[in-house]
Design an enzyme around this catalytic site. Structure first.
Site, PDB file in Angstrom:
ATOM      1  CG  ASP A   1      -4.912  -5.147   2.867  1.00  0.00           C
ATOM      2  OD1 ASP A   1      -5.933  -5.409   3.544  1.00  0.00           O
ATOM      3  OD2 ASP A   1      -4.962  -4.423   1.869  1.00  0.00           O
TER       4      ASP A   1
ATOM      5  CG  HIS B   1      -4.143   0.529  -3.403  1.00  0.00           C
ATOM      6  ND1 HIS B   1      -3.985   1.797  -2.891  1.00  0.00           N
ATOM      7  CD2 HIS B   1      -5.276   0.059  -2.834  1.00  0.00           C
ATOM      8  CE1 HIS B   1      -4.975   2.069  -2.059  1.00  0.00           C
ATOM      9  NE2 HIS B   1      -5.774   1.031  -2.007  1.00  0.00           N
TER      10      HIS B   1
HETATM   11  C1  F6R Z   1      -8.545  -3.128   1.804  1.00  0.00           C
HETATM   12  C2  F6R Z   1      -7.643  -2.968   0.690  1.00  0.00           C
HETATM   13  C3  F6R Z   1      -7.667  -1.803  -0.237  1.00  0.00           C
HETATM   14  C4  F6R Z   1      -9.042  -1.242  -0.516  1.00  0.00           C
HETATM   15  C5  F6R Z   1      -8.945   0.001  -1.382  1.00  0.00           C
HETATM   16  C6  F6R Z   1     -10.290   0.636  -1.657  1.00  0.00           C
HETATM   17  O1  F6R Z   1      -8.301  -4.335   2.510  1.00  0.00           O
HETATM   18  O2  F6R Z   1      -6.832  -3.798   0.539  1.00  0.00           O
HETATM   19  O3  F6R Z   1      -7.071  -2.207  -1.458  1.00  0.00           O
HETATM   20  O4  F6R Z   1      -9.839  -2.215  -1.140  1.00  0.00           O
HETATM   21  O5  F6R Z   1      -8.119   0.936  -0.741  1.00  0.00           O
HETATM   22  O6  F6R Z   1     -10.827   1.125  -0.461  1.00  0.00           O
HETATM   23  P1  F6R Z   1     -12.337   1.601  -0.372  1.00  0.00           P
HETATM   24  O7  F6R Z   1     -13.184   0.418  -0.603  1.00  0.00           O
HETATM   25  O8  F6R Z   1     -12.487   2.128   1.028  1.00  0.00           O
HETATM   26  O9  F6R Z   1     -12.505   2.654  -1.409  1.00  0.00           O
END
Ligand code: F6R
Length: 272
Positions: free
Chosen positions: A67, A137
């Site tokens: 993304d 998500h």
């Molecule tokens: C990142 C993405 C998001 C993250 C999610 C968790 O490319 O697509 O789905 O994986 O927001 O973020 P963290 O790892 O920072 O808790």
């Protein structure tokens, strides 16, 4: 779904780096799907270490973005392209033009989404790394995303913008829009590997592994994938009802499910 519970974040990162090492050794031109955020950082650290010590080369591999924000100026340090360069690609031998992602600066983002879908269809991702958001998500497929969605523009929830505000001066600077691989796109990868560590992820982990399959919690779509691995640390595993079963399954997995030993000797065979 395979659930692997390990002691902490660095063990989780190393275990997934083992999977990637195994993939790249058996298929040097592998297509690897990269996530951003905090969760994959331990994986990236481990991959960089393996490259630095001459154990692994990505010279023939290609990397694909999950993304990207829409609306940040090109080269912005919080763009996901910049993040992936800083945290991973600048430290590996993968040519920088082999980081593919949707063109978020295109006049018509719908065309950019279709082009990215076409690229992914032509070179299917072998292994997709994922994290999970507090609202479930994956990529930026927020709750109520169609479970068969394809790459498209999404509007972030206030919660996600709040979660990501830590990387910006204030929440007002976090873009509202992104282009994300759809859930259907993600499910097309040969192997999806989700990493989640810390107590803050425990409720997301139990909902994605043991909760109902629902568009209200997009990560539950991994239940549909024939080869999904969820790697969690003890803290993130804290709410799993069947934790003992997952430990037992992993400890007693048949020999053919285990990765071959990645000895230094093999490491020097043909990869550098
Ligand atoms: C990142 C993405 C998001 C993250 C999610 C968790 O490319 O697509 O789905 O994986 O927001 O973020 P963290 O790892 O920072 O808790």
């Amino acid at each position: 779904m395979e659930v692997v519970i390990v002691a902490g974040p660095s063990a989780a990162g190393a275990l997934i780096a083992d999977q990637i090492e195994h993939l790249v050794r058996s298929k040097p031109n592998a297509a690897i799907g990269l996530a951003t955020g905090s969760s994959p950082l331990e994986i990236y650290r481990s991959l960089i270490e393996r490259y630095r010590t001459g154990r692994l080369s990505f010279a023939q591999s290609s990397m694909y973005m999950l993304d990207e924000y829409v609306g940040l100026p090109e080269g912005h340090d919080q763009s996901y392209r910049a993040f992936l360069h800083t945290e991973l690609l600048n430290h590996l031998d993968v040519p920088s033009e082999r980081l593919f992602g949707p063109n978020v600066h295109a006049d018509d983002p719908r065309v950019a989404c279709a082009e990215y879908e076409a690229r992914l269809a032509a070179s299917p991702i072998d292994l997709q790394i994922l994290g999970v958001g507090s609202d479930g998500h994956i990529g930026f497929n927020e709750p109520t995303s169609s479970l068969s969605s394809r790459t498209r523009v999404k509007t972030l929830t206030r919660q996600t913008r709040q979660d990501n505000a830590r990387f910006f001066d204030s929440i007002d600077d976090v873009p509202h829009h992104v282009i994300t691989q759809g859930i259907g796109t993600i499910l097309d990868a040969g192997h999806v590997v989700l990493i989640a560590c810390g107590t803050g992820k425990a409720s997301a982990v139990v909902r994605l592994v043991e909760g109902p399959l629902t568009a209200m919690f997009p990560a539950s779509a991994l239940q549909l994938h024939p080869h999904a691995t969820v790697v969690v640390d003890e803290a993130a595993a804290g709410m799993l009802q069947l934790a003992e079963y997952y430990r037992d399954v992993y400890a007693n997995r048949p020999a053919w499910q285990k990765l071959p030993d990645l000895t230094d000797n093999q490491a020097n065979n043909g990869l550098q």
